[in-house]
Design a protein around this motif. Structure first.
Motif, PDB file in Angstrom:
ATOM      1  N   ALA A 164       0.832  -1.212   0.000  1.00  0.00           N
ATOM      2  CA  ALA A 164       0.000   0.000   0.000  1.00  0.00           C
ATOM      3  C   ALA A 164       0.862   1.257   0.000  1.00  0.00           C
ATOM      4  O   ALA A 164       0.511   2.263  -0.628  1.00  0.00           O
ATOM      5  CB  ALA A 164      -0.929  -0.009   1.217  1.00  0.00           C
ATOM      6  N   ILE A 165       2.003   1.219   0.689  1.00  0.00           N
ATOM      7  CA  ILE A 165       2.902   2.375   0.712  1.00  0.00           C
ATOM      8  C   ILE A 165       3.407   2.685  -0.691  1.00  0.00           C
ATOM      9  O   ILE A 165       3.346   3.833  -1.165  1.00  0.00           O
ATOM     10  CB  ILE A 165       4.083   2.117   1.666  1.00  0.00           C
ATOM     11  N   PHE A 166       3.894   1.678  -1.405  1.00  0.00           N
ATOM     12  CA  PHE A 166       4.469   1.900  -2.734  1.00  0.00           C
ATOM     13  C   PHE A 166       3.396   2.218  -3.779  1.00  0.00           C
ATOM     14  O   PHE A 166       3.671   2.942  -4.744  1.00  0.00           O
ATOM     15  CB  PHE A 166       5.282   0.678  -3.163  1.00  0.00           C
ATOM     16  N   GLU A 167       2.197   1.709  -3.586  1.00  0.00           N
ATOM     17  CA  GLU A 167       1.126   1.990  -4.539  1.00  0.00           C
ATOM     18  C   GLU A 167       0.624   3.424  -4.449  1.00  0.00           C
ATOM     19  O   GLU A 167      -0.045   3.907  -5.374  1.00  0.00           O
ATOM     20  CB  GLU A 167      -0.038   1.024  -4.317  1.00  0.00           C
ATOM     21  N   ASN A 168       0.938   4.109  -3.369  1.00  0.00           N
ATOM     22  CA  ASN A 168       0.451   5.477  -3.164  1.00  0.00           C
ATOM     23  C   ASN A 168       1.588   6.493  -3.162  1.00  0.00           C
ATOM     24  O   ASN A 168       1.502   7.530  -2.519  1.00  0.00           O
ATOM     25  CB  ASN A 168      -0.330   5.558  -1.847  1.00  0.00           C
ATOM     26  N   GLY A 169       2.639   6.199  -3.922  1.00  0.00           N
ATOM     27  CA  GLY A 169       3.817   7.056  -3.933  1.00  0.00           C
ATOM     28  C   GLY A 169       3.547   8.460  -4.444  1.00  0.00           C
ATOM     29  O   GLY A 169       4.041   9.443  -3.877  1.00  0.00           O
ATOM     30  N   GLN A 170       2.767   8.610  -5.517  1.00  0.00           N
ATOM     31  CA  GLN A 170       2.505   9.934  -6.073  1.00  0.00           C
ATOM     32  C   GLN A 170       1.690  10.791  -5.107  1.00  0.00           C
ATOM     33  O   GLN A 170       1.957  11.983  -4.942  1.00  0.00           O
ATOM     34  CB  GLN A 170       1.773   9.813  -7.411  1.00  0.00           C
ATOM     35  N   ARG A 171       0.716  10.183  -4.486  1.00  0.00           N
ATOM     36  CA  ARG A 171      -0.081  10.922  -3.502  1.00  0.00           C
ATOM     37  C   ARG A 171       0.792  11.358  -2.331  1.00  0.00           C
ATOM     38  O   ARG A 171       0.660  12.478  -1.823  1.00  0.00           O
ATOM     39  CB  ARG A 171      -1.243  10.053  -3.018  1.00  0.00           C
ATOM     40  N   PHE A 172       1.697  10.488  -1.905  1.00  0.00           N
ATOM     41  CA  PHE A 172       2.605  10.819  -0.814  1.00  0.00           C
ATOM     42  C   PHE A 172       3.487  12.014  -1.199  1.00  0.00           C
ATOM     43  O   PHE A 172       3.706  12.925  -0.392  1.00  0.00           O
ATOM     44  CB  PHE A 172       3.473   9.610  -0.473  1.00  0.00           C
ATOM     45  N   ALA A 173       4.000  12.027  -2.441  1.00  0.00           N
ATOM     46  CA  ALA A 173       4.840  13.131  -2.901  1.00  0.00           C
ATOM     47  C   ALA A 173       4.069  14.448  -2.875  1.00  0.00           C
ATOM     48  O   ALA A 173       4.611  15.500  -2.472  1.00  0.00           O
ATOM     49  CB  ALA A 173       5.366  12.845  -4.305  1.00  0.00           C
ATOM     50  N   TYR A 174       2.812  14.413  -3.299  1.00  0.00           N
ATOM     51  CA  TYR A 174       1.975  15.623  -3.241  1.00  0.00           C
ATOM     52  C   TYR A 174       1.848  16.135  -1.814  1.00  0.00           C
ATOM     53  O   TYR A 174       1.977  17.339  -1.552  1.00  0.00           O
ATOM     54  CB  TYR A 174       0.590  15.334  -3.825  1.00  0.00           C
ATOM     55  N   LEU A 175       1.604  15.222  -0.876  1.00  0.00           N
ATOM     56  CA  LEU A 175       1.442  15.627   0.515  1.00  0.00           C
ATOM     57  C   LEU A 175       2.730  16.216   1.080  1.00  0.00           C
ATOM     58  O   LEU A 175       2.695  17.185   1.843  1.00  0.00           O
ATOM     59  CB  LEU A 175       0.985  14.441   1.365  1.00  0.00           C
ATOM     60  N   VAL A 176       3.879  15.652   0.710  1.00  0.00           N
ATOM     61  CA  VAL A 176       5.153  16.183   1.204  1.00  0.00           C
ATOM     62  C   VAL A 176       5.365  17.615   0.704  1.00  0.00           C
ATOM     63  O   VAL A 176       5.743  18.504   1.477  1.00  0.00           O
ATOM     64  CB  VAL A 176       6.332  15.286   0.771  1.00  0.00           C
ATOM     65  N   VAL A 177       5.119  17.848  -0.580  1.00  0.00           N
ATOM     66  CA  VAL A 177       5.283  19.204  -1.132  1.00  0.00           C
ATOM     67  C   VAL A 177       4.315  20.166  -0.461  1.00  0.00           C
ATOM     68  O   VAL A 177       4.680  21.296  -0.088  1.00  0.00           O
ATOM     69  CB  VAL A 177       5.070  19.196  -2.658  1.00  0.00           C
ATOM     70  N   LEU A 178       3.055  19.754  -0.305  1.00  0.00           N
ATOM     71  CA  LEU A 178       2.071  20.597   0.366  1.00  0.00           C
ATOM     72  C   LEU A 178       2.516  20.947   1.775  1.00  0.00           C
ATOM     73  O   LEU A 178       2.475  22.118   2.190  1.00  0.00           O
ATOM     74  CB  LEU A 178       0.722  19.871   0.413  1.00  0.00           C
ATOM     75  N   MET A 179       2.979  19.944   2.523  1.00  0.00           N
ATOM     76  CA  MET A 179       3.366  20.188   3.905  1.00  0.00           C
ATOM     77  C   MET A 179       4.630  21.031   4.004  1.00  0.00           C
ATOM     78  O   MET A 179       4.796  21.814   4.944  1.00  0.00           O
ATOM     79  CB  MET A 179       3.551  18.857   4.637  1.00  0.00           C
ATOM     80  N   ALA A 180       5.542  20.897   3.053  1.00  0.00           N
ATOM     81  CA  ALA A 180       6.727  21.762   3.053  1.00  0.00           C
ATOM     82  C   ALA A 180       6.314  23.221   2.888  1.00  0.00           C
ATOM     83  O   ALA A 180       6.813  24.105   3.607  1.00  0.00           O
ATOM     84  CB  ALA A 180       7.682  21.344   1.934  1.00  0.00           C
ATOM     85  N   MET A 181       5.413  23.488   1.974  1.00  0.00           N
ATOM     86  CA  MET A 181       5.004  24.870   1.719  1.00  0.00           C
ATOM     87  C   MET A 181       4.294  25.486   2.929  1.00  0.00           C
ATOM     88  O   MET A 181       4.593  26.606   3.334  1.00  0.00           O
ATOM     89  CB  MET A 181       4.097  24.929   0.485  1.00  0.00           C
ATOM     90  N   VAL A 182       3.359  24.755   3.519  1.00  0.00           N
ATOM     91  CA  VAL A 182       2.628  25.340   4.646  1.00  0.00           C
ATOM     92  C   VAL A 182       3.515  25.425   5.891  1.00  0.00           C
ATOM     93  O   VAL A 182       3.314  26.300   6.751  1.00  0.00           O
ATOM     94  CB  VAL A 182       1.317  24.571   4.938  1.00  0.00           C
TER      95      VAL A 182
END
Length: 367
Positions: free
Chosen positions: A207-225
């Motif tokens: 499940a972790i590897f299948e959701n890699g793109q979504r995870f990347a989006y969340l990391v970028v979002l959290m870095a900005m905020v």
């Protein structure tokens, strides 16, 4: 997650209180440092930029706590990892008040960051899984503004404790959150969503590897905020003390007023997101925050300083108030203890040098 039509489960409010106060006391322990950078620097013979690095230290290790406590929460439930986490960061906070020199203090703040990084993911998943979907935006705002309330309480402790007893007792007060573990153990139940989503390690890894793109989006979002929140908050008390010459009492008062704005903003935009969407609420708050930068930075007198601080934090924490609901809703059920917390703390890691950069800029521009 809890279905919107599901009745409110008995004990839901206890889960919300546990998540809220866990994050509140965690934030209190973090922000105590921001009020006493100058006196600690003087005692240890260090510059303000060097002391600002201790803030960076706490931010830079939060991802470790997110992995450790997130994996434990997904495997063994939310309650016990939350209890262990609160005990851990409370102990490190007390030890920080006993630090004999800069090197040990810096090391303890590294260790503290592990506890701070673990609390949010576990507490947020416990809270979001325990409430009906129709309440998630509002409760998300309430949960995240535990952070602002912790800042507010740190300001109050600084106002009343520091002038009489110095900086070290502030960290001893930070050990009191350990008492919250008694409440968690006695009153908080595991969410039904966790029981339903438990899985084996092989499925978990897949499940972790299948959701890699979504995870990347969340990391970028959290870095900005995180750049936005830590950039407007961590050095703000020092800014008031050095740029405006405020006393401890006035610094505390202005910070408290700003955090009242933060709490109001988190609740308002959290509620707004339930009706207009998470992303629209965040974007609206941040665009309005950009318009407020001139009054926030260049305010020439106390009334405008108060207005600027209140309104800026209303918008900053307004955007943040949506975050717990948004990133938990985007996280796979089986990964909800690990996935959102780890993404959050990687974003924190990217933004962890905010306070140091601001302190260095202030140091160079003062000459």
């Amino acid at each position: 997650m809890v279905d919107s039509a599901q009745p409110v489960r008995t004990g839901t409010h206890n889960a919300v209180l546990a998540g809220f106060f866990g994050w509140t006391f965690d934030a209190f322990d973090f922000f105590v440092v921001t009020f006493v950078l100058a006196p600690i620097a003087a005692e240890f013979g260090k510059t303000l930029p060097a002391m600002a690095l201790t803030i960076t230290a706490s931010l830079a290790t939060r991802w470790i706590g997110a992995i450790l406590f997130g994996l434990l929460a997904d495997r063994y439930g939310r309650r016990i990892p939350l209890v262990v986490n609160i005990l851990y960061y409370s102990l490190i906070e007390v030890l920080s008040g006993l630090a004999p020199n800069y090197r040990i203090f810096f090391f303890l703040r590294l260790l503290y960051g592990i506890g701070m990084g673990g609390e949010w993911g576990v507490g947020a998943s416990l809270t979001m899984e325990s409430i009906p979907a129709r309440w998630r935006g509002l409760i998300s705002g309430l949960l995240q503004e535990g952070y602002a309330l912790g800042f507010l309480l740190a300001a109050g402790a600084y106002r009343f404790v520091y002038p009489h007893w110095g900086w070290r007792p502030l960290f001893f007060v930070g050990g009191l959150p350990a008492l919250l573990t008694l409440f968690v153990r006695a009153k908080v139940k595991e969410p039904e969503a966790w029981h339903r989503s438990r899985t084996d390690w092989a499925s978990y890894r897949r499940a972790i590897f299948e959701n890699g793109q979504r995870f990347a989006y969340l990391v970028v979002l959290m870095a900005m905020v995180n750049f936005i929140s830590h950039g407007t908050q961590d050095m703000y008390p020092t800014y008031l003390q050095h740029q405006h010459g405020f006393s401890p009492q006035r610094t505390s008062d202005v910070t408290v007023f700003a955090m009242v704005g933060a709490i109001c903003g988190g609740l308002a935009f959290g509620y707004f997101s339930d009706h207009q969407g998470r992303r629209r609420a965040m974007v609206t708050a941040l665009l309005l925050g950009c318009l407020l930068i001139p009054i926030w930075v260049f305010a020439p007198n106390l009334p405008l300083i108060l207005a600027g601080g209140f309104l800026m934090q209303f918008m900053v924490q307004g955007a943040w108030g949506v975050i717990p609901a948004h990133i938990n809703e985007l996280s796979p059920d089986a990964l909800r203890g690990f996935f959102p917390g780890f993404a959050y703390q990687l974003g924190v890691l990217i933004a962890s040098l905010s306070a140091y950069f601001e302190a260095r800029m202030a140091h160079f521009m003062s000459y």
